[in-house]
Design a protein around this motif. Structure first.
Motif, PDB file in Angstrom:
ATOM      1  N   SER A 168       1.860  -2.047  -6.430  1.00  0.00           N
ATOM      2  CA  SER A 168       3.124  -1.670  -5.797  1.00  0.00           C
ATOM      3  C   SER A 168       4.262  -1.661  -6.806  1.00  0.00           C
ATOM      4  O   SER A 168       5.294  -1.010  -6.598  1.00  0.00           O
ATOM      5  CB  SER A 168       3.467  -2.640  -4.656  1.00  0.00           C
ATOM      6  N   GLY A 169       4.085  -2.424  -7.896  1.00  0.00           N
ATOM      7  CA  GLY A 169       5.123  -2.508  -8.906  1.00  0.00           C
ATOM      8  C   GLY A 169       6.305  -3.372  -8.501  1.00  0.00           C
ATOM      9  O   GLY A 169       7.325  -3.402  -9.182  1.00  0.00           O
ATOM     10  N   ASN A 170       6.151  -4.099  -7.402  1.00  0.00           N
ATOM     11  CA  ASN A 170       7.241  -4.933  -6.882  1.00  0.00           C
ATOM     12  C   ASN A 170       6.906  -6.402  -7.137  1.00  0.00           C
ATOM     13  O   ASN A 170       6.039  -6.974  -6.470  1.00  0.00           O
ATOM     14  CB  ASN A 170       7.416  -4.667  -5.384  1.00  0.00           C
ATOM     15  N   GLY A 171       7.598  -7.006  -8.106  1.00  0.00           N
ATOM     16  CA  GLY A 171       7.317  -8.379  -8.478  1.00  0.00           C
ATOM     17  C   GLY A 171       7.595  -9.387  -7.376  1.00  0.00           C
ATOM     18  O   GLY A 171       6.865 -10.367  -7.226  1.00  0.00           O
TER      19      GLY A 171
ATOM     20  N   THR B 129       5.497 -13.229  -3.428  1.00  0.00           N
ATOM     21  CA  THR B 129       5.437 -13.678  -2.030  1.00  0.00           C
ATOM     22  C   THR B 129       4.002 -13.703  -1.545  1.00  0.00           C
ATOM     23  O   THR B 129       3.560 -14.652  -0.874  1.00  0.00           O
ATOM     24  CB  THR B 129       6.287 -12.760  -1.130  1.00  0.00           C
ATOM     25  N   TRP B 130       3.250 -12.662  -1.887  1.00  0.00           N
ATOM     26  CA  TRP B 130       1.840 -12.587  -1.486  1.00  0.00           C
ATOM     27  C   TRP B 130       1.060 -13.745  -2.103  1.00  0.00           C
ATOM     28  O   TRP B 130       0.277 -14.404  -1.429  1.00  0.00           O
ATOM     29  CB  TRP B 130       1.264 -11.244  -1.942  1.00  0.00           C
ATOM     30  N   GLU B 131       1.284 -13.991  -3.401  1.00  0.00           N
ATOM     31  CA  GLU B 131       0.585 -15.079  -4.085  1.00  0.00           C
ATOM     32  C   GLU B 131       0.902 -16.429  -3.446  1.00  0.00           C
ATOM     33  O   GLU B 131       0.053 -17.315  -3.382  1.00  0.00           O
ATOM     34  CB  GLU B 131       0.988 -15.115  -5.570  1.00  0.00           C
ATOM     35  N   SER B 132       2.137 -16.589  -2.968  1.00  0.00           N
ATOM     36  CA  SER B 132       2.565 -17.878  -2.411  1.00  0.00           C
ATOM     37  C   SER B 132       1.838 -18.230  -1.123  1.00  0.00           C
ATOM     38  O   SER B 132       1.876 -19.377  -0.675  1.00  0.00           O
ATOM     39  CB  SER B 132       4.076 -17.879  -2.171  1.00  0.00           C
ATOM     40  N   LEU B 133       1.166 -17.254  -0.513  1.00  0.00           N
ATOM     41  CA  LEU B 133       0.427 -17.528   0.718  1.00  0.00           C
ATOM     42  C   LEU B 133      -0.898 -18.247   0.455  1.00  0.00           C
ATOM     43  O   LEU B 133      -1.524 -18.760   1.380  1.00  0.00           O
ATOM     44  CB  LEU B 133       0.136 -16.215   1.473  1.00  0.00           C
ATOM     45  N   GLY B 134      -1.331 -18.266  -0.805  1.00  0.00           N
ATOM     46  CA  GLY B 134      -2.597 -18.932  -1.120  1.00  0.00           C
ATOM     47  C   GLY B 134      -3.776 -18.225  -0.481  1.00  0.00           C
ATOM     48  O   GLY B 134      -4.663 -18.858   0.093  1.00  0.00           O
ATOM     49  N   ILE B 135      -3.806 -16.891  -0.599  1.00  0.00           N
ATOM     50  CA  ILE B 135      -4.808 -16.083   0.088  1.00  0.00           C
ATOM     51  C   ILE B 135      -6.232 -16.518  -0.228  1.00  0.00           C
ATOM     52  O   ILE B 135      -7.069 -16.665   0.662  1.00  0.00           O
ATOM     53  CB  ILE B 135      -4.648 -14.584  -0.286  1.00  0.00           C
TER      54      ILE B 135
ATOM     55  N   ALA C 290       0.826  -1.207   0.000  1.00  0.00           N
ATOM     56  CA  ALA C 290       0.000   0.000   0.000  1.00  0.00           C
ATOM     57  C   ALA C 290       0.859   1.257   0.000  1.00  0.00           C
ATOM     58  O   ALA C 290       0.560   2.236  -0.701  1.00  0.00           O
ATOM     59  CB  ALA C 290      -0.931  -0.005   1.211  1.00  0.00           C
ATOM     60  N   GLU C 291       1.923   1.232   0.770  1.00  0.00           N
ATOM     61  CA  GLU C 291       2.811   2.396   0.834  1.00  0.00           C
ATOM     62  C   GLU C 291       3.530   2.616  -0.494  1.00  0.00           C
ATOM     63  O   GLU C 291       3.703   3.749  -0.937  1.00  0.00           O
ATOM     64  CB  GLU C 291       3.797   2.222   1.984  1.00  0.00           C
ATOM     65  N   LEU C 292       3.927   1.519  -1.152  1.00  0.00           N
ATOM     66  CA  LEU C 292       4.585   1.634  -2.454  1.00  0.00           C
ATOM     67  C   LEU C 292       3.606   2.064  -3.554  1.00  0.00           C
ATOM     68  O   LEU C 292       3.982   2.767  -4.489  1.00  0.00           O
ATOM     69  CB  LEU C 292       5.221   0.298  -2.842  1.00  0.00           C
ATOM     70  N   ALA C 293       2.349   1.637  -3.414  1.00  0.00           N
ATOM     71  CA  ALA C 293       1.356   1.902  -4.458  1.00  0.00           C
ATOM     72  C   ALA C 293       0.604   3.210  -4.243  1.00  0.00           C
ATOM     73  O   ALA C 293      -0.180   3.610  -5.122  1.00  0.00           O
ATOM     74  CB  ALA C 293       0.354   0.748  -4.500  1.00  0.00           C
ATOM     75  N   ALA C 294       0.812   3.857  -3.117  1.00  0.00           N
ATOM     76  CA  ALA C 294      -0.008   5.014  -2.739  1.00  0.00           C
ATOM     77  C   ALA C 294      -0.085   6.080  -3.826  1.00  0.00           C
ATOM     78  O   ALA C 294      -1.178   6.539  -4.184  1.00  0.00           O
ATOM     79  CB  ALA C 294       0.519   5.612  -1.438  1.00  0.00           C
ATOM     80  N   GLY C 295       1.055   6.498  -4.354  1.00  0.00           N
ATOM     81  CA  GLY C 295       1.060   7.545  -5.366  1.00  0.00           C
ATOM     82  C   GLY C 295       0.316   7.144  -6.617  1.00  0.00           C
ATOM     83  O   GLY C 295      -0.472   7.911  -7.179  1.00  0.00           O
ATOM     84  N   ARG C 296       0.528   5.921  -7.057  1.00  0.00           N
ATOM     85  CA  ARG C 296      -0.118   5.420  -8.279  1.00  0.00           C
ATOM     86  C   ARG C 296      -1.629   5.328  -8.092  1.00  0.00           C
ATOM     87  O   ARG C 296      -2.401   5.735  -8.967  1.00  0.00           O
ATOM     88  CB  ARG C 296       0.474   4.053  -8.622  1.00  0.00           C
TER      89      ARG C 296
ATOM     90  N   HIS D 151      -7.407  -7.110  -3.282  1.00  0.00           N
ATOM     91  CA  HIS D 151      -6.110  -7.079  -2.606  1.00  0.00           C
ATOM     92  C   HIS D 151      -4.973  -7.467  -3.550  1.00  0.00           C
ATOM     93  O   HIS D 151      -3.863  -6.945  -3.430  1.00  0.00           O
ATOM     94  CB  HIS D 151      -6.141  -7.983  -1.370  1.00  0.00           C
ATOM     95  N   ARG D 152      -5.248  -8.367  -4.497  1.00  0.00           N
ATOM     96  CA  ARG D 152      -4.218  -8.718  -5.484  1.00  0.00           C
ATOM     97  C   ARG D 152      -3.862  -7.500  -6.333  1.00  0.00           C
ATOM     98  O   ARG D 152      -2.687  -7.241  -6.603  1.00  0.00           O
ATOM     99  CB  ARG D 152      -4.703  -9.865  -6.368  1.00  0.00           C
ATOM    100  N   GLU D 153      -4.874  -6.731  -6.755  1.00  0.00           N
ATOM    101  CA  GLU D 153      -4.615  -5.531  -7.550  1.00  0.00           C
ATOM    102  C   GLU D 153      -3.870  -4.484  -6.727  1.00  0.00           C
ATOM    103  O   GLU D 153      -3.019  -3.757  -7.251  1.00  0.00           O
ATOM    104  CB  GLU D 153      -5.930  -4.954  -8.088  1.00  0.00           C
ATOM    105  N   LEU D 154      -4.191  -4.407  -5.442  1.00  0.00           N
ATOM    106  CA  LEU D 154      -3.490  -3.491  -4.560  1.00  0.00           C
ATOM    107  C   LEU D 154      -1.996  -3.842  -4.517  1.00  0.00           C
ATOM    108  O   LEU D 154      -1.134  -2.974  -4.669  1.00  0.00           O
ATOM    109  CB  LEU D 154      -4.097  -3.561  -3.158  1.00  0.00           C
ATOM    110  N   VAL D 155      -1.719  -5.119  -4.312  1.00  0.00           N
ATOM    111  CA  VAL D 155      -0.319  -5.563  -4.244  1.00  0.00           C
ATOM    112  C   VAL D 155       0.357  -5.386  -5.596  1.00  0.00           C
ATOM    113  O   VAL D 155       1.514  -4.958  -5.674  1.00  0.00           O
ATOM    114  CB  VAL D 155      -0.230  -7.035  -3.786  1.00  0.00           C
ATOM    115  N   ARG D 156      -0.355  -5.686  -6.679  1.00  0.00           N
ATOM    116  CA  ARG D 156       0.218  -5.532  -8.016  1.00  0.00           C
ATOM    117  C   ARG D 156       0.567  -4.068  -8.295  1.00  0.00           C
ATOM    118  O   ARG D 156       1.565  -3.775  -8.964  1.00  0.00           O
ATOM    119  CB  ARG D 156      -0.769  -6.057  -9.063  1.00  0.00           C
TER     120      ARG D 156
END
Length: 224
Positions: free
Chosen positions: A142-145, A150-156, A94-100, A135-140
Protein backbone atom coordinates in the motif's frame (compact mmCIF):
# COMPACT_ATOMS: atom_id res chain seq x y z
CA UNK A 1 22.00 -9.72 -2.74
CA UNK A 2 19.71 -9.06 0.23
CA UNK A 3 21.21 -8.92 3.70
CA UNK A 4 19.87 -11.15 6.49
CA UNK A 5 17.55 -9.47 8.93
CA UNK A 6 19.20 -8.85 12.30
CA UNK A 7 16.73 -8.75 15.16
CA UNK A 8 17.40 -6.81 18.34
CA UNK A 9 17.85 -8.66 21.61
CA UNK A 10 14.40 -7.47 22.72
CA UNK A 11 12.83 -8.85 19.54
CA UNK A 12 14.58 -12.20 20.00
CA UNK A 13 13.30 -12.44 23.57
CA UNK A 14 9.82 -11.42 22.47
CA UNK A 15 9.82 -14.16 19.83
CA UNK A 16 11.05 -16.70 22.39
CA UNK A 17 8.13 -15.89 24.68
CA UNK A 18 5.62 -15.92 21.82
CA UNK A 19 6.85 -19.33 20.66
CA UNK A 20 6.53 -20.60 24.23
CA UNK A 21 2.92 -19.45 24.42
CA UNK A 22 2.00 -20.75 20.97
CA UNK A 23 3.63 -24.13 21.63
CA UNK A 24 1.78 -24.51 24.92
CA UNK A 25 4.79 -24.16 27.21
CA UNK A 26 2.86 -21.43 28.99
CA UNK A 27 -0.89 -21.99 29.17
CA UNK A 28 -3.57 -19.27 29.50
CA UNK A 29 -3.53 -17.99 33.08
CA UNK A 30 -0.04 -19.32 33.75
CA UNK A 31 2.58 -17.00 35.21
CA UNK A 32 5.63 -15.97 33.19
CA UNK A 33 8.59 -15.26 35.48
CA UNK A 34 10.80 -12.46 34.17
CA UNK A 35 13.86 -13.51 36.17
CA UNK A 36 13.58 -17.13 35.04
CA UNK A 37 13.53 -16.13 31.34
CA UNK A 38 16.55 -13.87 31.88
CA UNK A 39 18.52 -16.73 33.45
CA UNK A 40 17.42 -19.19 30.78
CA UNK A 41 18.49 -16.88 27.93
CA UNK A 42 21.54 -15.54 29.79
CA UNK A 43 20.48 -11.91 29.45
CA UNK A 44 19.66 -9.12 31.87
CA UNK A 45 16.09 -8.61 33.04
CA UNK A 46 15.78 -5.21 31.29
CA UNK A 47 15.25 -6.51 27.70
CA UNK A 48 12.97 -9.25 29.06
CA UNK A 49 10.87 -6.59 30.77
CA UNK A 50 10.74 -4.57 27.53
CA UNK A 51 9.64 -7.62 25.54
CA UNK A 52 6.92 -8.39 28.07
CA UNK A 53 5.65 -4.79 27.83
CA UNK A 54 5.30 -5.20 24.06
CA UNK A 55 3.37 -8.43 24.48
CA UNK A 56 1.11 -6.76 27.03
CA UNK A 57 0.38 -4.05 24.45
CA UNK A 58 -0.68 -6.86 22.09
CA UNK A 59 -2.98 -8.09 24.87
CA UNK A 60 -1.24 -11.44 24.80
CA UNK A 61 -0.19 -11.21 28.45
CA UNK A 62 -1.46 -9.22 31.41
CA UNK A 63 0.15 -7.96 34.60
CA UNK A 64 -1.29 -7.11 37.98
CA UNK A 65 0.26 -5.75 41.21
CA UNK A 66 1.60 -8.54 43.44
CA UNK A 67 0.51 -11.15 40.88
CA UNK A 68 3.17 -10.76 38.21
CA UNK A 69 2.76 -11.41 34.50
CA UNK A 70 0.43 -14.09 33.19
CA UNK A 71 -0.65 -15.39 29.79
CA UNK A 72 -3.96 -13.80 29.00
CA UNK A 73 -6.91 -16.08 28.35
CA UNK A 74 -8.03 -16.01 24.72
CA UNK A 75 -11.58 -14.73 24.99
CA UNK A 76 -14.36 -14.57 22.45
CA UNK A 77 -14.64 -10.75 22.66
CA UNK A 78 -10.92 -10.40 21.87
CA UNK A 79 -11.28 -12.55 18.77
CA UNK A 80 -14.44 -10.77 17.70
CA UNK A 81 -12.75 -7.36 18.01
CA UNK A 82 -9.58 -8.15 16.08
CA UNK A 83 -10.90 -9.51 12.79
CA UNK A 84 -13.22 -6.64 11.72
CA UNK A 85 -10.43 -4.15 12.45
CA UNK A 86 -7.93 -6.22 10.48
CA UNK A 87 -10.42 -6.65 7.63
CA UNK A 88 -10.96 -2.90 7.41
CA UNK A 89 -7.24 -2.17 7.39
CA UNK A 90 -6.55 -4.74 4.70
CA UNK A 91 -9.43 -3.50 2.56
CA UNK A 92 -7.86 -0.04 2.54
CA UNK A 93 -4.41 -1.52 1.91
CA UNK A 94 -5.67 -3.60 -1.02
CA UNK A 95 -7.30 -0.58 -2.64
CA UNK A 96 -4.12 1.49 -2.23
CA UNK A 97 -1.91 -1.34 -3.50
CA UNK A 98 -4.13 -2.42 -6.40
CA UNK A 99 -2.25 -0.60 -9.16
CA UNK A 100 1.16 -1.69 -7.92
CA UNK A 101 0.18 -5.33 -7.47
CA UNK A 102 -1.61 -5.48 -10.82
CA UNK A 103 1.77 -4.76 -12.43
CA UNK A 104 3.88 -6.96 -10.14
CA UNK A 105 2.76 -9.62 -7.65
CA UNK A 106 6.25 -11.07 -7.13
CA UNK A 107 6.16 -10.14 -3.41
CA UNK A 108 3.07 -12.34 -2.92
CA UNK A 109 3.85 -15.29 -5.20
CA UNK A 110 6.51 -17.06 -3.05
CA UNK A 111 4.10 -17.23 -0.12
CA UNK A 112 1.34 -18.75 -2.23
CA UNK A 113 3.80 -21.36 -3.54
CA UNK A 114 4.89 -22.12 0.03
CA UNK A 115 1.25 -22.43 1.11
CA UNK A 116 0.62 -25.11 -1.54
CA UNK A 117 3.52 -27.08 -0.07
CA UNK A 118 2.30 -26.52 3.50
CA UNK A 119 -1.24 -27.61 2.56
CA UNK A 120 0.07 -30.84 1.04
CA UNK A 121 2.04 -31.79 4.14
CA UNK A 122 -0.35 -30.38 6.74
CA UNK A 123 2.38 -28.05 8.01
CA UNK A 124 0.40 -25.80 10.37
CA UNK A 125 3.42 -23.65 11.20
CA UNK A 126 4.09 -23.05 7.52
CA UNK A 127 0.43 -22.26 6.89
CA UNK A 128 0.39 -19.63 9.62
CA UNK A 129 3.77 -18.15 8.72
CA UNK A 130 3.17 -17.77 4.99
CA UNK A 131 -0.44 -16.66 5.40
CA UNK A 132 0.68 -13.83 7.65
CA UNK A 133 3.64 -13.03 5.38
CA UNK A 134 1.31 -12.81 2.35
CA UNK A 135 -0.95 -10.34 4.12
CA UNK A 136 2.02 -8.35 5.47
CA UNK A 137 3.35 -7.93 1.92
CA UNK A 138 -0.12 -6.93 0.77
CA UNK A 139 -0.29 -4.20 3.42
CA UNK A 140 3.31 -3.15 2.73
CA UNK A 141 2.46 -2.74 -0.97
CA UNK A 142 0.00 0.00 0.00
CA UNK A 143 3.00 2.25 0.55
CA UNK A 144 1.36 3.65 3.69
CA UNK A 145 3.66 3.40 6.69
CA UNK A 146 0.97 4.32 9.22
CA UNK A 147 -1.28 1.59 7.86
CA UNK A 148 1.49 -1.01 8.08
CA UNK A 149 2.41 0.04 11.63
CA UNK A 150 -1.22 -0.19 12.74
CA UNK A 151 -1.62 -3.60 11.13
CA UNK A 152 1.58 -4.87 12.77
CA UNK A 153 0.38 -3.61 16.16
CA UNK A 154 -2.52 -6.08 16.06
CA UNK A 155 -0.11 -9.01 16.48
CA UNK A 156 -1.69 -10.88 13.57
CA UNK A 157 0.78 -13.77 13.54
CA UNK A 158 0.41 -14.40 17.26
CA UNK A 159 -3.39 -14.41 17.25
CA UNK A 160 -3.58 -16.50 14.06
CA UNK A 161 -1.29 -19.12 15.54
CA UNK A 162 -3.15 -19.15 18.85
CA UNK A 163 -6.51 -19.47 17.10
CA UNK A 164 -5.23 -22.59 15.36
CA UNK A 165 -3.60 -24.00 18.49
CA UNK A 166 -6.34 -23.21 20.98
CA UNK A 167 -9.41 -23.48 18.78
CA UNK A 168 -8.25 -25.95 16.18
CA UNK A 169 -9.21 -23.37 13.53
CA UNK A 170 -8.04 -24.48 10.11
CA UNK A 171 -8.94 -23.60 6.57
CA UNK A 172 -9.33 -26.35 3.99
CA UNK A 173 -6.89 -24.74 1.57
CA UNK A 174 -4.80 -21.77 2.55
CA UNK A 175 -3.08 -21.77 -0.84
CA UNK A 176 -6.19 -21.72 -3.03
CA UNK A 177 -7.76 -18.83 -1.11
CA UNK A 178 -4.62 -16.73 -1.42
CA UNK A 179 -4.13 -17.74 -5.06
CA UNK A 180 -7.62 -16.34 -5.71
CA UNK A 181 -6.58 -13.00 -4.20
CA UNK A 182 -3.34 -12.97 -6.18
CA UNK A 183 -5.33 -13.62 -9.39
CA UNK A 184 -7.73 -10.81 -8.50
CA UNK A 185 -4.84 -8.36 -8.13
CA UNK A 186 -3.32 -9.53 -11.43
CA UNK A 187 -6.51 -8.99 -13.42
CA UNK A 188 -7.16 -5.62 -11.77
CA UNK A 189 -10.45 -6.66 -10.20
CA UNK A 190 -12.29 -3.44 -9.19
CA UNK A 191 -13.75 -5.26 -6.16
CA UNK A 192 -10.33 -6.17 -4.76
CA UNK A 193 -10.86 -4.26 -1.52
CA UNK A 194 -14.15 -6.05 -0.83
CA UNK A 195 -12.64 -9.41 -1.80
CA UNK A 196 -9.79 -8.98 0.68
CA UNK A 197 -12.18 -7.84 3.40
CA UNK A 198 -14.45 -10.86 2.87
CA UNK A 199 -11.43 -13.16 2.87
CA UNK A 200 -10.20 -11.87 6.24
CA UNK A 201 -13.64 -12.04 7.83
CA UNK A 202 -14.11 -15.59 6.55
CA UNK A 203 -10.84 -16.55 8.25
CA UNK A 204 -12.17 -15.50 11.66
CA UNK A 205 -12.43 -18.50 14.00
CA UNK A 206 -15.92 -19.75 14.73
CA UNK A 207 -16.40 -20.10 18.46
CA UNK A 208 -19.38 -22.12 19.76
CA UNK A 209 -22.26 -19.88 20.83
CA UNK A 210 -22.34 -19.19 24.55
CA UNK A 211 -18.56 -19.65 24.90
CA UNK A 212 -16.85 -16.78 26.70
CA UNK A 213 -13.32 -18.06 27.30
CA UNK A 214 -11.39 -20.34 24.98
CA UNK A 215 -10.27 -23.48 26.85
CA UNK A 216 -6.56 -24.10 27.51
CA UNK A 217 -4.52 -25.81 24.81
CA UNK A 218 -5.25 -29.52 24.86
CA UNK A 219 -2.31 -31.76 25.66
CA UNK A 220 -2.71 -33.58 22.35
CA UNK A 221 -2.46 -30.34 20.39
CA UNK A 222 1.07 -29.57 21.53
CA UNK A 223 3.63 -29.58 18.78
CA UNK A 224 1.13 -29.89 15.93
Amino acid sequence: MSQPVVHSLREQIRQHIVEGIVSGRWQPGERIVERRIAVELEVSQTPVREALRELEALRLIESAPNKGVRVRALTVPVLEEIYPVRAGLEQIAAELAAGRLERDVSALQPHVAALYAADRTGDAEGQVGHTVAFHRELVRASGNGVLLHTWESLGIEVWTALSIRWLGTRQQSYAEEHQALLDAFTRGDPRIGELVKEHVLNCAPHVPEGTETVPPLAQGARGT
